[in-house]
Design an enzyme around this catalytic site. Sequence first.
Site, PDB file in Angstrom:
ATOM      1  NE  ARG A 298      -2.477  -2.599  -2.781  1.00 56.46           N
ATOM      2  CZ  ARG A 298      -2.414  -2.640  -4.119  1.00 56.46           C
ATOM      3  NH1 ARG A 298      -3.391  -2.138  -4.849  1.00 56.46           N
ATOM      4  NH2 ARG A 298      -1.376  -3.193  -4.732  1.00 56.46           N
ATOM      5  CG  HIS A 302       0.268   1.307  -3.568  1.00 52.03           C
ATOM      6  ND1 HIS A 302       0.683   0.601  -2.462  1.00 52.03           N
ATOM      7  CD2 HIS A 302       1.075   2.389  -3.651  1.00 52.03           C
ATOM      8  CE1 HIS A 302       1.703   1.231  -1.896  1.00 52.03           C
ATOM      9  NE2 HIS A 302       1.960   2.314  -2.595  1.00 52.03           N
ATOM     10  CE1 TYR A 311      -1.511  -4.299  -8.757  1.00 51.20           C
ATOM     11  CE2 TYR A 311      -1.180  -2.299 -10.036  1.00 51.20           C
ATOM     12  CZ  TYR A 311      -1.522  -2.908  -8.851  1.00 51.20           C
ATOM     13  OH  TYR A 311      -1.882  -2.152  -7.750  1.00 51.20           O
TER      14      TYR A 311
END
Length: 406
Positions: A298, A302, A311
């Site tokens: 990805r 998200h 992160y």
Amino acid sequence: MTVESTAAQKPRRSAGTKSAASTGTTGTKRAASGAKRTGANKSPGADTQLIQLLTPEGKRVKDATYDPYVADITPEELRGLYRDMVLTRRFDAEATSLQRQGELGLWASLLGQEAAQIGSGRATREDDYVFPTYREHGVAWCRGVDPTNLLGMFRGVNNGGWDPNTNNFHLYTIVIGSQTLHATGYAMGITKDGADSAVIAYFGDGASSQGDVAESFTFSAVYNAPVVFFCQNNQWAISEPTEKQTRVPLYQRAQGYGFPGVRVDGNDVLACLAVTKWALERARRGEGPTLVEAFTYRMGAHTTSDDPTKYRADEETESWEAKDPILRMRTYLEASNHADEGFFAELEAESEALGKRVREVVRAMPDPDHFAIFENVYADGHALVDEERAQFAAYQASFADEGEDK
């Protein structure tokens, strides 16, 4: 935005780079470095190596098991796969931009996952049935769903915007993993009807930890259901890396349920096409379910409410930018003389037209009927729904009464 800029689009990252230890990238990089399968006698999914037909450098490689499933693909069809990926990415970029402008409440981007979706989507037949989650915009494109219909739910003007039975493409499912149960039940029904079609259910690596997915694996195996479980392992369930969810590669979980699992390079559109064709044909022959793990990434957030720079390490993202599914396909087309500058110029114009149409359609969407939520709750109506509708009508009328009092 041109096709070139769309294909090369990169997510914004903060200047700070996080360490691999703090973000759990070591296992990810180790998995990504696995060599492709080459042995002619190996059964699909027999080891941890990726099925790959097109390298990140755009070079075609052979695989005795899966080459037959793309052996007859024409240059026109190859250009079609590239076109699908480019236009899907352009649509996705427009949707992200519209959300940033306040035109959509939320958007789940597919940036980086175009090959997994287009390859698998183009492997389906018209009579197959598709159960998506909420990020399968490329699969919807392959099934003939107008992309602007996908935006109504994210704008809050409808609950889906398309008839699932028109394209055999179910409405988006927000509850994580539950669509795999729906797909399994539908596939069991196909068997009872004696049809030779198949079902494919899409979900992510995060959903693979849901109990609904485990139950789906159990029932599909026991009842030999003609269903393909297509897991897009983009390696991050929001901020949770895959190694925090499983101690084995995801495709190996199928072994415990008694059906095959296979890992494919999810950034290789040809491999995704071939592997999904194989799995679907296996289902149609009555050989039961298959788990396909498309190992991809990805590239963006998200959803538009997420900030992946908090992160993920910059080095990890940069390493996957070099594996971009669209750029590798373009390299292959140019090296093979399957596409010329005229084709790319026409596609650029088509991309611009699509972007304009998406913007215009979204901004012109009418407000929803306040009472539409009460329709189709039950096939034959229900007294409780009638009561709730009446209560809501009284609530709405109270605003008009307040205006009259003034």
